[in-house]
Design a protein around this motif. Structure first.
Motif, PDB file in Angstrom:
ATOM      1  N   ALA A 290       7.702 130.347   0.271  1.00 47.91           N
ATOM      2  CA  ALA A 290       8.667 130.034   1.326  1.00 47.91           C
ATOM      3  C   ALA A 290       8.636 131.059   2.449  1.00 47.91           C
ATOM      4  N   PHE A 291       8.070 132.250   2.189  1.00 51.76           N
ATOM      5  CA  PHE A 291       7.999 133.285   3.219  1.00 51.76           C
ATOM      6  C   PHE A 291       6.757 133.148   4.079  1.00 51.76           C
ATOM      7  N   GLU A 292       5.812 132.354   3.624  1.00 54.55           N
ATOM      8  CA  GLU A 292       4.554 132.217   4.346  1.00 54.55           C
ATOM      9  C   GLU A 292       4.699 131.275   5.526  1.00 54.55           C
ATOM     10  N   GLU A 293       3.933 131.535   6.564  1.00 57.60           N
ATOM     11  CA  GLU A 293       3.914 130.642   7.714  1.00 57.60           C
ATOM     12  C   GLU A 293       3.300 129.316   7.305  1.00 57.60           C
ATOM     13  N   LYS A 294       3.945 128.228   7.660  1.00 58.54           N
ATOM     14  CA  LYS A 294       3.406 126.922   7.300  1.00 58.54           C
ATOM     15  C   LYS A 294       2.783 126.265   8.528  1.00 58.54           C
ATOM     16  N   ALA A 295       1.703 125.538   8.297  1.00 59.81           N
ATOM     17  CA  ALA A 295       1.077 124.811   9.389  1.00 59.81           C
ATOM     18  C   ALA A 295       1.970 123.630   9.768  1.00 59.81           C
ATOM     19  N   GLU A 296       2.077 123.371  11.048  1.00 60.41           N
ATOM     20  CA  GLU A 296       2.918 122.272  11.514  1.00 60.41           C
ATOM     21  C   GLU A 296       2.227 120.947  11.241  1.00 60.41           C
ATOM     22  N   ALA A 297       2.905 120.064  10.515  1.00 61.60           N
ATOM     23  CA  ALA A 297       2.361 118.735  10.216  1.00 61.60           C
ATOM     24  C   ALA A 297       2.895 117.760  11.263  1.00 61.60           C
ATOM     25  N   ARG A 298       2.002 117.059  11.926  1.00 65.20           N
ATOM     26  CA  ARG A 298       2.417 116.181  13.021  1.00 65.20           C
ATOM     27  C   ARG A 298       1.927 114.756  12.784  1.00 65.20           C
ATOM     28  N   LEU A 299       2.836 113.810  12.981  1.00 69.37           N
ATOM     29  CA  LEU A 299       2.541 112.392  12.844  1.00 69.37           C
ATOM     30  C   LEU A 299       2.215 111.822  14.213  1.00 69.37           C
ATOM     31  N   VAL A 300       1.105 111.115  14.306  1.00 67.07           N
ATOM     32  CA  VAL A 300       0.690 110.514  15.583  1.00 67.07           C
ATOM     33  C   VAL A 300       1.263 109.101  15.683  1.00 67.07           C
ATOM     34  N   ILE A 301       1.988 108.835  16.783  1.00 67.65           N
ATOM     35  CA  ILE A 301       2.614 107.542  17.034  1.00 67.65           C
ATOM     36  C   ILE A 301       1.894 106.836  18.166  1.00 67.65           C
ATOM     37  N   GLN A 302       1.500 105.580  17.946  1.00 63.55           N
ATOM     38  CA  GLN A 302       0.890 104.773  19.005  1.00 63.55           C
ATOM     39  C   GLN A 302       1.972 103.911  19.646  1.00 63.55           C
ATOM     40  N   MET A 303       2.308 104.203  20.896  1.00 62.58           N
ATOM     41  CA  MET A 303       3.405 103.520  21.565  1.00 62.58           C
ATOM     42  C   MET A 303       2.968 102.153  22.077  1.00 62.58           C
ATOM     43  N   ARG A 304       3.949 101.321  22.441  1.00 70.56           N
ATOM     44  CA  ARG A 304       3.655  99.963  22.909  1.00 70.56           C
ATOM     45  C   ARG A 304       2.873  99.937  24.215  1.00 70.56           C
ATOM     46  N   ASN A 305       2.999 101.008  25.020  1.00 71.38           N
ATOM     47  CA  ASN A 305       2.288 101.059  26.301  1.00 71.38           C
ATOM     48  C   ASN A 305       0.961 101.793  26.185  1.00 71.38           C
ATOM     49  N   SER A 306       0.425 101.877  24.952  1.00 70.86           N
ATOM     50  CA  SER A 306      -0.849 102.520  24.641  1.00 70.86           C
ATOM     51  C   SER A 306      -0.798 104.042  24.733  1.00 70.86           C
ATOM     52  N   VAL A 307       0.368 104.590  24.986  1.00 69.13           N
ATOM     53  CA  VAL A 307       0.528 106.043  24.992  1.00 69.13           C
ATOM     54  C   VAL A 307       0.576 106.532  23.553  1.00 69.13           C
ATOM     55  N   VAL A 308      -0.071 107.658  23.294  1.00 71.92           N
ATOM     56  CA  VAL A 308      -0.064 108.260  21.962  1.00 71.92           C
ATOM     57  C   VAL A 308       0.834 109.489  21.986  1.00 71.92           C
ATOM     58  N   GLN A 309       1.738 109.569  21.032  1.00 72.00           N
ATOM     59  CA  GLN A 309       2.661 110.697  20.957  1.00 72.00           C
ATOM     60  C   GLN A 309       2.585 111.333  19.581  1.00 72.00           C
ATOM     61  N   SER A 310       2.659 112.667  19.547  1.00 76.74           N
ATOM     62  CA  SER A 310       2.608 113.413  18.301  1.00 76.74           C
ATOM     63  C   SER A 310       3.987 113.981  17.987  1.00 76.74           C
ATOM     64  N   ILE A 311       4.449 113.795  16.720  1.00 76.85           N
ATOM     65  CA  ILE A 311       5.786 114.224  16.322  1.00 76.85           C
ATOM     66  C   ILE A 311       5.692 115.176  15.135  1.00 76.85           C
ATOM     67  N   ASP A 312       6.405 116.280  15.205  1.00 76.26           N
ATOM     68  CA  ASP A 312       6.498 117.197  14.073  1.00 76.26           C
ATOM     69  C   ASP A 312       7.233 116.484  12.930  1.00 76.26           C
ATOM     70  N   CYS A 313       6.655 116.457  11.751  1.00 74.69           N
ATOM     71  CA  CYS A 313       7.280 115.775  10.611  1.00 74.69           C
ATOM     72  C   CYS A 313       8.643 116.366  10.271  1.00 74.69           C
ATOM     73  N   ASP A 314       8.851 117.640  10.581  1.00 72.05           N
ATOM     74  CA  ASP A 314      10.157 118.265  10.350  1.00 72.05           C
ATOM     75  C   ASP A 314      11.255 117.585  11.162  1.00 72.05           C
ATOM     76  N   ASP A 315      10.885 116.963  12.265  1.00 74.33           N
ATOM     77  CA  ASP A 315      11.870 116.359  13.166  1.00 74.33           C
ATOM     78  C   ASP A 315      12.252 114.931  12.782  1.00 74.33           C
ATOM     79  N   ILE A 316      11.566 114.335  11.829  1.00 70.00           N
ATOM     80  CA  ILE A 316      11.807 112.935  11.480  1.00 70.00           C
ATOM     81  C   ILE A 316      12.960 112.807  10.482  1.00 70.00           C
ATOM     82  N   TYR A 317      13.946 111.967  10.813  1.00 73.59           N
ATOM     83  CA  TYR A 317      14.997 111.613   9.857  1.00 73.59           C
ATOM     84  C   TYR A 317      14.516 110.450   8.979  1.00 73.59           C
ATOM     85  N   TYR A 318      14.203 109.335   9.644  1.00 76.14           N
ATOM     86  CA  TYR A 318      13.711 108.176   8.903  1.00 76.14           C
ATOM     87  C   TYR A 318      13.015 107.215   9.867  1.00 76.14           C
ATOM     88  N   ILE A 319      12.290 106.265   9.290  1.00 77.82           N
ATOM     89  CA  ILE A 319      11.599 105.239  10.059  1.00 77.82           C
ATOM     90  C   ILE A 319      12.100 103.889   9.564  1.00 77.82           C
TER      91      ILE A 319
END
Length: 214
Positions: free
Chosen positions: A90-119
């Motif tokens: 728990a003291f070690e630095e963790k790599a940020e895990a990011r989920l890639v989202i493909q939006m309806r307008n073809s834009v791609v967005q990356s989200i930190d998994c820590d920020d997700i509540y639910y889908i």
């Protein structure tokens, strides 16, 4: 360092907070280890706390204050080793895990998994509820989201009910009818599924399988 009195521990902690991990019994004369843990976290929330107890009655309280493990008596070598193995990384630095989202307008967005509540799946849309807002997506299936989240953060996300993926770290309460998320949302669960969902939650929170914080 071993203490025979919680007050001695708190006195040393307040005068010289050089502790990284604290192992507390829950049932002690005149005071509960849960209360001592709250005072310790008020002074330094980064301290990793392991509870030792004869009962599971305080499991929810232990989770609420962020304990990294909950060991029942009698305590064997392997159980204590597992608890320490969870606390130390728990003291070690963790790599940020990011989920890639493909939006309806073809834009791609990356989200930190820590920020997700639910889908949530609503018709042809997948709606991602995050700490920074709501994101709508139409291309990816809920199954593809689950597969990617499992690859990024094994065991951290699960499906409590058809049409939902939930971040176990963002749950505050589980009742026989619904799950309550930290941001206030309530997600219905199927009748008779309470025990299964509760066991998944406790397994993630307190078992050696969890990699704390993702």
């Amino acid at each position: 360092m071993k203490y025979t009195s919680p007050n001695l521990l708190l006195n040393d902690f307040e005068s010289d907070s050089k502790f990284d991990i604290v192992i507390l019994d829950i049932i002690m004369p005149e005071v509960l280890g849960i209360d001592i843990a709250r005072r310790i976290h008020a002074l330094n929330p980064k301290i990793r706390i392991i509870f030792i107890t004869i009962s599971h009655d305080y499991a929810i309280d232990a989770y609420d204050i962020g304990a990294v493990h909950y060991v029942t008596k009698p305590v064997g070598y392997e159980a204590l080793k597992q608890a320490l193995d969870r606390a130390i990384p728990a003291f070690e630095e963790k790599a940020e895990a990011r989920l890639v989202i493909q939006m309806r307008n073809s834009v791609v967005q990356s989200i930190d998994c820590d920020d997700i509540y639910y889908i949530e799946s609503i018709g042809y849309r997948r709606v991602v509820y995050t700490k920074k807002g709501v994101i709508e997506e139409t291309r990816q299936t809920l199954t593809s989201f689950m597969d990617e989240l499992e690859r990024l953060c094994p065991g951290r996300f699960f499906s409590p009910y058809r049409g939902y993926i939930v971040n176990l770290d963002e749950i505050t309460t589980i009742t026989p009818d619904h799950i309550v998320m930290k941001e206030g949302s309530k997600i219905l669960i199927k009748r008779g599924d309470f025990r299964r969902i509760r066991d998944i939650f406790f397994s993630w929170t307190f078992s050696d399988a969890q990699k704390h914080g993702g």
